[in-house]
Enzyme design. Structure first.
Site, mmCIF file in Angstrom:
data_model
loop_
_atom_site.group_PDB
_atom_site.id
_atom_site.type_symbol
_atom_site.label_atom_id
_atom_site.label_comp_id
_atom_site.label_asym_id
_atom_site.label_seq_id
_atom_site.Cartn_x
_atom_site.Cartn_y
_atom_site.Cartn_z
ATOM 1 N N ILE A 1 5.579 -6.563 5.325
ATOM 2 C CA ILE A 1 4.929 -6.402 6.626
ATOM 3 C C ILE A 1 5.308 -5.009 7.071
ATOM 4 O O ILE A 1 6.430 -4.765 7.491
ATOM 5 C CB ILE A 1 5.415 -7.456 7.639
ATOM 6 C CG1 ILE A 1 4.992 -8.844 7.186
ATOM 7 C CG2 ILE A 1 4.833 -7.175 9.012
ATOM 8 C CD1 ILE A 1 5.450 -9.965 8.104
ATOM 9 N N PRO A 2 4.382 -4.066 6.923
ATOM 10 C CA PRO A 2 4.737 -2.642 6.953
ATOM 11 C C PRO A 2 4.988 -2.088 8.345
ATOM 12 O O PRO A 2 4.234 -1.263 8.843
ATOM 13 C CB PRO A 2 3.532 -1.970 6.293
ATOM 14 C CG PRO A 2 2.383 -2.869 6.608
ATOM 15 C CD PRO A 2 2.932 -4.263 6.685
ATOM 16 N N CYS A 3 6.078 -2.505 8.932
ATOM 17 C CA CYS A 3 6.400 -2.022 10.265
ATOM 18 C C CYS A 3 6.781 -0.541 10.209
ATOM 19 O O CYS A 3 6.763 0.143 11.216
ATOM 20 C CB CYS A 3 7.529 -2.848 10.866
ATOM 21 S SG CYS A 3 9.020 -2.832 9.897
ATOM 22 N N HIS A 4 7.083 -0.054 9.016
ATOM 23 C CA HIS A 4 7.450 1.364 8.898
ATOM 24 C C HIS A 4 6.246 2.279 9.079
ATOM 25 O O HIS A 4 6.408 3.480 9.243
ATOM 26 C CB HIS A 4 8.092 1.617 7.539
ATOM 27 C CG HIS A 4 7.228 1.230 6.377
ATOM 28 N ND1 HIS A 4 7.095 -0.081 5.966
ATOM 29 C CD2 HIS A 4 6.440 1.968 5.561
ATOM 30 C CE1 HIS A 4 6.262 -0.120 4.915
ATOM 31 N NE2 HIS A 4 5.845 1.106 4.655
#
Length: 166
Positions: free
Chosen positions: A134-137
């Site tokens: 889950i690409p919160c970056h």
DNA sequence: ATAAAGGCCACCC
DNA sequence: GGGTGGCCTTTAT
């Protein structure tokens, strides 16, 4: 938010990644956490905190196989994140950001139809249990700043560089 | 039930 | 650059 659906064969394990050692928590229903703990102890503490009353079986071999699929083969295993409706809708929105691209916290707020909840969006993104997948970056500030990152800003930077290179 | 704390933003200086 | 006030959800009193 503490109301856990029962996990079928809950397990966890440690594995190496391009961004340091991670701890993957999974069950037959998918991955429910991927974190980058500072130490084994903090991983255990985190696990105990997120999944109280759950006893996990340690399976590093499976975690290592998962890590290879995720970070080397670019696959995306089934995810099973646990959170409030608000959080889940945000985590879903994050998964629509293509690799190598970024979005702003405000754009995510817009995407889930809550343009004024920007502050809360930041908090919810910080609570993302499944790093990288889950690409919160990929979420940065409107003013171009990096924003924050649960596992350290240079980790965020590394992930973004890593995806940009591909 | 209430308070406090956030991976923010727009606006001012 | 920095500080302030408003915004909204979650967690801890």
């Amino acid at each position: 938010m503490r109301q856990l659906p029962p996990l079928s064969e809950p397990s966890f394990g440690f594995a190496q990644t391009p961004f340091g050692e991670c701890c993957i928590v999974f069950s037959n229903d998918g991955i429910c956490a991927l974190i980058f703990p500072e130490s084994k102890e903090s991983a255990y503490a985190d696990l105990d905190n997120r999944f109280p009353e759950t006893d996990f079986r340690q399976d590093d071999a499976k975690a290592i196989r998962l890590a290879r699929k995720i970070f080397e083969e670019g696959q995306k295993p089934l995810l099973n994140p646990i959170g409030t409706d608000f959080q889940l809708s945000i985590w879903r929105a994050l998964q629509r950001i293509p690799a190598g691209k970024t979005a702003t916290y405000a754009q995510i707020a817009e995407a889930i139809g809550r343009p004024k909840a920007v502050r809360a969006v930041g908090t919810a993104i910080g609570a993302n249990p499944i790093a990288y997948l889950i690409p919160c970056h990929r979420v940065i500030r409107t003013d171009g700043g990096l924003g924050g990152f649960r596992w350290g800003l240079d980790c965020k930077k590394k992930m973004l560089d890593y995806e940009k290179k591909k």
